[in-house]
Design an enzyme around this catalytic site. Structure first.
Site: not given
Ligand SMILES: *[C@@H]1O[C@H](CO)[C@@H](O)[C@H](O)[C@H]1NC(C)=O
Ligand SMILES: *[C@@H]1O[C@H](CO)[C@@H](O)[C@H](O)[C@H]1NC(C)=O
Ligand SMILES: *[C@@H]1O[C@H](CO)[C@@H](O)[C@H](O)[C@H]1NC(C)=O
Ligand SMILES: *[C@@H]1O[C@H](CO)[C@@H](O)[C@H](O)[C@H]1NC(C)=O
Ligand SMILES: *[C@@H]1O[C@H](CO)[C@@H](O)[C@H](O)[C@H]1NC(C)=O
Ligand SMILES: *[C@@H]1O[C@H](CO)[C@@H](O)[C@H](O)[C@H]1NC(C)=O
Ligand SMILES: *[C@@H]1O[C@H](CO)[C@@H](O)[C@H](O)[C@H]1NC(C)=O
Ligand SMILES: *[C@@H]1O[C@H](CO)[C@@H](O)[C@H](O)[C@H]1NC(C)=O
Length: 661
Positions: A160, A227
């Site tokens: 991430d 996202d």
């Protein structure tokens, strides 16, 4: 990784002997990791950053119990929330013992025991993403952490991008780190390449810095954007960002549209079908983000029926490994056409119904390069049509998708007599002839089964345009050609006054190009010269078009009607918001008629963020059919008509247009 892969191929096929630097990376590729998009399950979409051992085990077991493992879903990844604030005194990462009492290696053993693959999560920053509880990130600890994961038996790493600049204040809330993420990801790539274990590397950089240009070299997949969020609009936002990255998909390097929301009770079944169809044909990793089974939840049969649809999984896992592309967007009519090649000369097409209503949609086969198909299989409807000429129609639910597998095709513009024509003793009559535009300059080429022994004349009649002409066919020629007039649509007929025709070919008119530099401007609109090599094919663009301003020009047309216009436009308005859509409208109207709107996705192949100018200088081309043209002069207006109120004020930037007249 791809570079190493290419290097390896070069090594095999030439006599040049060099020592590859990233030996392990090559080995990983050669071991076949992600030769097709990875598939699996991940905890984040359902459990956010609150995973625990029980949750992961019950979902992993459900993958097997539901037979999803057999369909390819094998990576089980525990996302954010598994670790703690501090490393061990010896520097290694460790797990939260309350949530994972048996520890990560034991979890890996359990997952492996089910015949599945063990995915772990970390972050290319000082801390991982999370819910306010600091958890150690891997920045500057890449080698040690990679070794730890290998020691735990990990098969995949999702990596991430939180806290890259500082440990507090979530510095990248605007998703604008001070430097490109690429160097931080490169360091983890290097660390993984030093291991004696192959670990799938899933880069999760949120689409920052046009990742398709650098991430395919570093990992097996990269996130094309931010996202997915739990609203329908985010599907449109994500595919508008994927649109310009599709050509980078290939074995070992997949554009990641983010985890699936199928099964999370956010979407209707048609919406889940759209979501899954697009993710599959754009070659995204297919990572289930719904709860398959835990104490409170079991996935519904309807959602399971989406996730286990074997044809759709087959398109995702197709050995050709090429992504579908956005081939036509009907913005006013609220539907998209996406299409791409599959192995064995098949084509997959998705007609996406963005409208809130059920309706019938028509696919013009030539939009996907096809004129005729032996079979068209409609996946979600469970039906199949045979001998489909020129167009295909089917009904679709609100927000649903008509997903088609097309086989046994002939190319757009090619009409075989035995398929498209009927013959009398004296003439051959072709029907279902398609035209993308109204024009008198379609080139018709006639192929004869037998050259005429002596020169002859043949008559050609076209309906509904009423056009007719006579052509001389010299003796012995097997071909004759002429320009003809066709009407936009799929219903033209061509009658040829001879019987010996084997096929006809029709080529679109080339049209004429009108650069932005030839347009007059009103209001806020300004003409800007772009950096060298940008804003092709013009080198300049008109920007700051808004509802009250415009770019205008007079364009002569040879015939009246609806003209197909190829618009070169720029949109680099990348959003990280869950309510915006990565799109910009642009309108075109002719002679004061109703504007035709294109809602342009992101365009080009550059990022504005670390290359000022580049992103906003980088166009793509989109086609729209615009009615209202007269034979003679036409007043053409480019702007953002209807863009008042809460909508984005500015249009996509305008580089130029081609009119197929
Ligand atoms: C640190 O300690 C843990 C727990 O004993 C061990 O598993 C790990 O291998 C150690 N790390 C290093 C770098 O020695
Ligand atoms: C794991 O999560 C589930 C679902 O949120 C919860 O019911 C359970 O108590 C949790 N277990 C642990 C050990 O935290
Ligand atoms: C990458 O690793 C090198 C060597 O450890 C280090 O000097 C450099 O700062 C790292 N780069 C980033 C962006 O973390
Ligand atoms: C695909 O089409 C090409 C060209 O028409 C043909 O040569 C080839 O044999 C076909 N392949 C398959 C698998 O049908
Ligand atoms: C036929 O169309 C082409 C463009 O496709 C054009 O250049 C040519 O002038 C046309 N010929 C006639 C005879 O109209
Ligand atoms: C074209 O031909 C078909 C029969 O093949 C006929 O039904 C149709 O009416 C014709 N269309 C026009 C515009 O002439
Ligand atoms: C069309 O417009 C051009 C200028 O843009 C002008 O020169 C020409 O006379 C006009 N033609 C007609 C038929 O009005
Ligand atoms: C484009 O226009 C449509 C129709 O008005 C609107 O729904 C949409 O939000 C607009 N998009 C943007 C980015 O403004």
């Amino acid at each position: 990784m791809r570079q190493s892969h290419l290097f390896y191929l070069a090594f095999l096929t030439t006599t040049v002997v060099c020592v590859p630097i990233k030996t392990r990376l090559e080995a990983r590729i050669e071991n076949g990791l992600a030769s097709t998009p990875p598939m699996g399950w991940n905890s984040y979409n359902h459990y956010s950053c609150h995973p625990n051992e029980t949750i992961i085990k019950s979902n992993a077991k459900a993958l097997v119990d539901l037979g999803l493992d057999k369909l390819g879903y094998r990576y089980v990844t525990t996302d954010c929330g598994w670790t703690v604030a501090d490393r061990l005194t010896n520097g290694s990462l460790t797990w939260d013992e309350t949530l994972f009492p048996n520890g990560m290696p034991a979890l890996g053993d359990y997952i492996h025991g089910l015949g599945l693959l063990f995915g772990v999560y970390e972050d290319a920053g000082i801390e991982t993403c999370g819910t306010g509880i600091p958890q150690a990130g891997s920045l500057y600890h890449e080698q040690l952490d990679a070794e730890t994961f290998a020691a735990w038996g990990a098969d995949a790493l999702k990596y991430d991008n939180c806290y890259s600049d500082a440990a507090t204040g979530y510095p990248n809330v605007a998703y604008q780190p001070s430097t490109s993420p690429s160097a931080r990801y490169q360091n983890m790539t290097n660390a993984l390449s030093n291991l004696n274990r192959e670990i799938l590397f899933q880069i999760c950089e949120w689409g920052v810095d046009f990742p398709a240009l650098w991430a395919p070299n570093l990992g097996n997949s990269w996130r094309i954007g931010n996202d997915i969020s739990q609203n329908w609009q985010s599907v449109f936002r994500i595919i508008n960002q994927a649109a310009t990255q599709t050509s980078f998909a290939g074995p070992g390097q997949w554009p990641d549209l983010d985890m699936l929301e199928v099964g999370n009770d956010i979407f209707t079944t048609p919406e889940e079908q759209t979501h899954f169809s697009l993710w599959a044909i754009l070659k995204s990793p297919l990572v289930i983000g719904g709860a398959l089974k835990d104490t409170y939840t079991s996935i519904s049969q309807a959602s399971l029926g989406v996730l286990n649809q074997p044809d759709v999984i087959g398109y995702n896992q197709d050995p050709l490994g090429k992504s579908a592309n956005l081939v036509r967007r009907w913005s006013d009519d609220e539907y998209d056409v996406w299409s791409g090649p599959l192995s064995e000369n098949r084509t997959v097409v998705a007609l996406v119904n963005w409208a809130h209503t059920a309706r019938t949609l028509q696919l013009d086969l030539s939009d996907v390069g096809i004129q005729y198909a032996a079979t068209v299989k409609n996946i979600w409807a469970g039906s199949e049509a045979a001998s489909v000429k020129t167009s295909y129609s089917a009904s679709v639910e609100p927000h649903g998708t008509i997903l088609l597998e097309i086989k046994g095709t002939s190319p757009a513009g090619y009409y075989a007599t035995d398929i498209f024509a009927t013959s009398t003793n004296v003439e051959t009559i072709f029907s279902d002839i398609y035209a993308v535009t109204d024009s008198g300059e379609f080139l018709l080429v006639i192929d004869f089964t037998q050259p005429p022994s002596e020169g002859s004349q043949i008559d050609i009649q076209v309906s509904p345009s009423g056009y007719s002409t006579t052509i001389d066919v010299p003796s012995g020629s097997s071909q004759a050609s002429t320009n003809i007039s066709l009407s936009a649509g799929a219903n033209n007929n061509i009658t040829i006054s001879t019987t010996g025709v084997s096929s006809i070919k029709i080529t679109n008119p080339p049209g004429a190009y009108y650069p932005s530099t030839s347009f007059a401007r009103t209001g806020s609109a300004i003409l800007t010269e772009c950096g060298q090599g940008y804003c092709q094919p013009v080198g300049s663009k008109i920007s700051y078009l808004e509802p009250s301003s415009s770019a205008t020009i007079t364009i002569p047309a040879k015939t009246a009607g609806s003209k197909y216009i190829l618009l070169d436009v720029i949109n680099n308005d990348i959003t990280y918001s869950s309510t915006l859509t990565n799109s910009r409208n642009i309108t075109i109207s002719v002679n004061g008629g109703s504007p035709v709107r294109l809602e342009a996705p992101l365009t080009g192949r550059h990022s504005e963020l670390f290359g000022p100018g580049d992103g906003w200088w980088d166009p793509s081309t989109f086609g729209v059919l615009v009615p209202g043209w007269e034979a003679g002069n036409n007043s053409v207006n480019i702007g953002n008509q209807g863009g008042e109120g809460d909508l984005q004020t500015y249009a996509a930037d305008f580089v130029g247009l081609r009119v197929l007249d």
